[in-house]
Every structure is written in C-alpha cells, then in structure tokens.
Scaffold this active site. Sequence first.
Site, PDB file in Angstrom:
ATOM      1  N   ASP A  77     -30.252  -0.945 -10.050  1.00 15.07           N
ATOM      2  CA  ASP A  77     -31.268  -1.371  -9.087  1.00 15.07           C
ATOM      3  C   ASP A  77     -31.885  -2.693  -9.528  1.00 15.07           C
ATOM      4  O   ASP A  77     -32.102  -2.927 -10.723  1.00 15.07           O
ATOM      5  CB  ASP A  77     -32.370  -0.313  -8.952  1.00 15.07           C
ATOM      6  CG  ASP A  77     -31.834   1.021  -8.471  1.00 15.07           C
ATOM      7  OD1 ASP A  77     -31.060   1.010  -7.494  1.00 15.07           O
ATOM      8  OD2 ASP A  77     -32.180   2.057  -9.062  1.00 15.07           O
ATOM      9  N   ASP A  79     -35.188  -5.277  -8.447  1.00 17.60           N
ATOM     10  CA  ASP A  79     -36.414  -5.425  -7.681  1.00 17.60           C
ATOM     11  C   ASP A  79     -36.850  -6.882  -7.686  1.00 17.60           C
ATOM     12  O   ASP A  79     -36.613  -7.625  -8.647  1.00 17.60           O
ATOM     13  CB  ASP A  79     -37.533  -4.563  -8.264  1.00 17.60           C
ATOM     14  CG  ASP A  79     -37.200  -3.074  -8.228  1.00 17.60           C
ATOM     15  OD1 ASP A  79     -36.365  -2.697  -7.382  1.00 17.60           O
ATOM     16  OD2 ASP A  79     -37.762  -2.310  -9.027  1.00 17.60           O
ATOM     17  N   ASP A 156     -46.658  -0.999 -15.281  1.00 17.90           N
ATOM     18  CA  ASP A 156     -46.953   0.109 -16.187  1.00 17.90           C
ATOM     19  C   ASP A 156     -46.695  -0.210 -17.656  1.00 17.90           C
ATOM     20  O   ASP A 156     -47.600  -0.135 -18.481  1.00 17.90           O
ATOM     21  CB  ASP A 156     -46.193   1.365 -15.756  1.00 17.90           C
ATOM     22  CG  ASP A 156     -44.724   1.100 -15.446  1.00 17.90           C
ATOM     23  OD1 ASP A 156     -44.213   0.027 -15.811  1.00 17.90           O
ATOM     24  OD2 ASP A 156     -44.078   1.994 -14.850  1.00 17.90           O
TER      25      ASP A 156
END
Length: 461
Positions: A77, A79, A156
């Site tokens: 993935d 982003d 995070d």
Amino acid sequence: MLKRLLNLFTSKDSGKISGQRTIDGAIYIPRDQHNISRKNISQAAIKIIKQLEEAGFAAYLVGGGVRDLLLGNHPKDFDVATNAKPEEVKRLFRSARIVGRRFQIVHVRMGREVIEVTTFRGHHDDSTQHAARSEDGMLLRDNVYGTLETDAMRRDFTVNALYYTLKDFSVIDYCKGMEDLKNRTLRMIGDPATRYKEDPVRILRALRFAAKLGFTIEPKTAKPIRDLGSLLLNVSDARLFEEVLKLFLGGSATATFNLLREYDLLLHLLPGTDTALKAGDSLGANLIEHCMINTDKRIRADKTVTPAFIYAALLWPALQQQFTLLSGQMTPAQAWAQAGTNVINQQLTRTAVPKRFLIPMREIWDLQQRLPNRLGLRALRTLDHPRFRAAYDFLLMREAAGESLDGLGVWWTNYQTASDEDRERMVKDLAKQGGPRAGNKPRRRRGPRKPKTDAPHSGNE
C-alpha cells in the site's frame, strides 16, 4: 540496496545525514543518502502526486510505504499526503470518493489500485466544531487541517512520519524516524497515553507494527498499553473486526498473538478465549499457535486465508470450555450446539463477525463432531460437504497441537485418495473394529414381528 541503507545509518547524529535542516526543524535526506527508488513505488501513487503538484498543491508519499521502502521491503500500500482539501482532491480525480467520519480521506482508484490521499492534519482545538472528544478523550471528529510539519506531529509513530518528495527525491523527517528505523524501535509521537486515548486502535497498531517489523516497542510507548486496553471497548465492533483481521493477516500472526497475550489484550478482543487460556487450556493454546504459524506460511506463499478458519481456531478454547460446562446438563449434541451459540454471542459483543464468516466457522466446528463417525455412508457424505477441506485441515491442526484422536487424521488422509473399493474396505474394517456410529447409541436389534391375529367372528357369520 542494503549497502545504501547501511550507509544511510552510519552517522551518530541524524541531523548530520545531510548537513541541512529546514527552518521548521525537519531533516532532509537527499537521494544519494537513502535507498528509495521510484521503480519500487506504485505508478498510480506517482501519477497522483504529479497531478496534485501540477494543480498547484504539495504532495508527498508518506507512512508505511516510505518506511518499508527504507527497510528494503516491498510495500503493498502507498499513501499520499497533500495540502489539498478532500473536496479539491475529489474534483481532480474522477474516480475519487471521500470516506471516513472521524477524519475524511479520499480514495483514488487507478486501474486495480486504490491510493489513500489524506489532507495534512493540524493541531486540533477542542473548542472548534471540527474536533470533538468523548469523555474518555477519544477523538470523535478530527477534520482539522494544517501543514506538513503539523501533519508529521499528528501521525502515530515516528517511523510512519517520513515523507518522500518527487521534486528532489529526498526524504523529510520531522520526528527522528530515521534514527528509530536504525535502532529498530517503535516510538509514539507525543504522549503515548494521550495518543492512545485519542484513538484506542493505536494500541493494536503498536503491537501489529512491532510484530510485523520485528521492532522493540519503546518503554514509554509500551507502558500504558496494558492499563488502557479497556479503551478498545469504546471502538465500534465493525472497526474492531477489521483491525483484528489486520493483526492476523499481515504475515506475523504468531508474534502478534504472543504480544496480545503479553499485554493482556485478549481479555478485550477475545474474552472467551482469554478465560479458557488463563484456566490452563494448553491444548487450546497449542492449537492457536499452530493456526498462527500455518497462517503466516500461507500468507508468505501468497495463498488465501479465510477469516472463518482463523476465528474457528481463536474461539476453539472458548467452545471447548463451554461444551464441558454444558455437557452435564444436556445431551452431547445439545451441549455442542448451545456452546457454539454462547461463544458466538459473546464474541459479537466485541467484534462484528459477518455471517459470511460465522456460518462457515460453525460448519468447521460441527464437522469436528462428524469426522469420527464414518460407518455406512457417513464418511462419503462428510467428504462431500463443501466445508470438508477446511474441517480436515482443522482436524490435522488439533492433532498437531497434541490432541489424541486415535489416528483420525491419517484415516481421513488415506480415505480421500483411496479408490471406491478401498474406501468401502476401510469403512468395513472400521466396523469390524467396533468403530463409532454417527453420535448415536448402538442400533437396537428388532425382534421378529408377531403374526397378526385374526379378528373375532361377528355374531351373524
């Protein structure tokens, strides 16, 4: 690639990697000092970044994709972070759609790929209508936009706050993420307890990343996890189901499960299983361990893994405990059915397992009761069951975990490959050995029928 990565981490002071710092304190790592190559980046992500830049916006590759590329892995993935608002992104891409309630993001589809595009987050002010918290401190709405710097601070973990730009192919680091990559350390950005309260799912993400990357959780980041685990009860059951799947479908299920037990999080995710394991169910623990190992092997071999099988294993200790408790109160068949219902109902209070997984999971369980019953045509009928293969694999896993089943797995292994004649012989041999019937008592032999007596003659005959 590994040589470049080692060269990147030779400096004692991460600020000396490039010798340059921006005004806002970010470290810029130039192209010749990191190992990211455009050929390893999704072409869809590159197109989206370029199109955003051509429209006058800033855009960067960010998050796990950058982290994994720096570690020499192959991300699945990618982003993108940008200063364009969700509505502006949607206007640029015809295949885009805005998703998310707590924080809006945009999914842009290009061919078979879906790239997640997020607007830079800002420091939220609880007094604004764009940010709202629950009584526990969980963020309910967080649509507050900011700059590249504030976006980094709102992420995070430090290793997930690295940005890659196509303008000069450099990596931008605001949070000393490169240093933590070097030390294989997972560190929360900001105060860990506060960040966990904002979004309790970060607790699971900490364990998932530590297991997946083989990183050590930094002590301050790890300290609040056990005490704040109960905050997971505030997460929607649908979201928690998706997060649990991520825990066990990332190729590191074994390490993840061990961390869940270490930090006592099974209590909040799988309460029935937690109770059974703490009561000393060593066979159940071994079964789950074998399932996790098997799951990791299948994922690394690009084989499919069904959540139904994983949940069947995870909840098996709870099922066994319930069955034992109920066996003295009702027939075995009734106890088994009720035990399954009790376990499922309890689990649905924590994670919303869809019916498309619940039904096959229960079929795998029920077939464990049918597999020992092989006389007559029962073996053939069981073999024809659409869930037989999964149930058979589960049976082998039970035996591998140490459960004594009198060679049942070997019998079914041989039966599947045997000819029709050999199958018939195997069943007859089993009957001669006094093999069990399908859960019924031995059939009572019927005596000869009594002859019908003639009806008494009527008086007018």
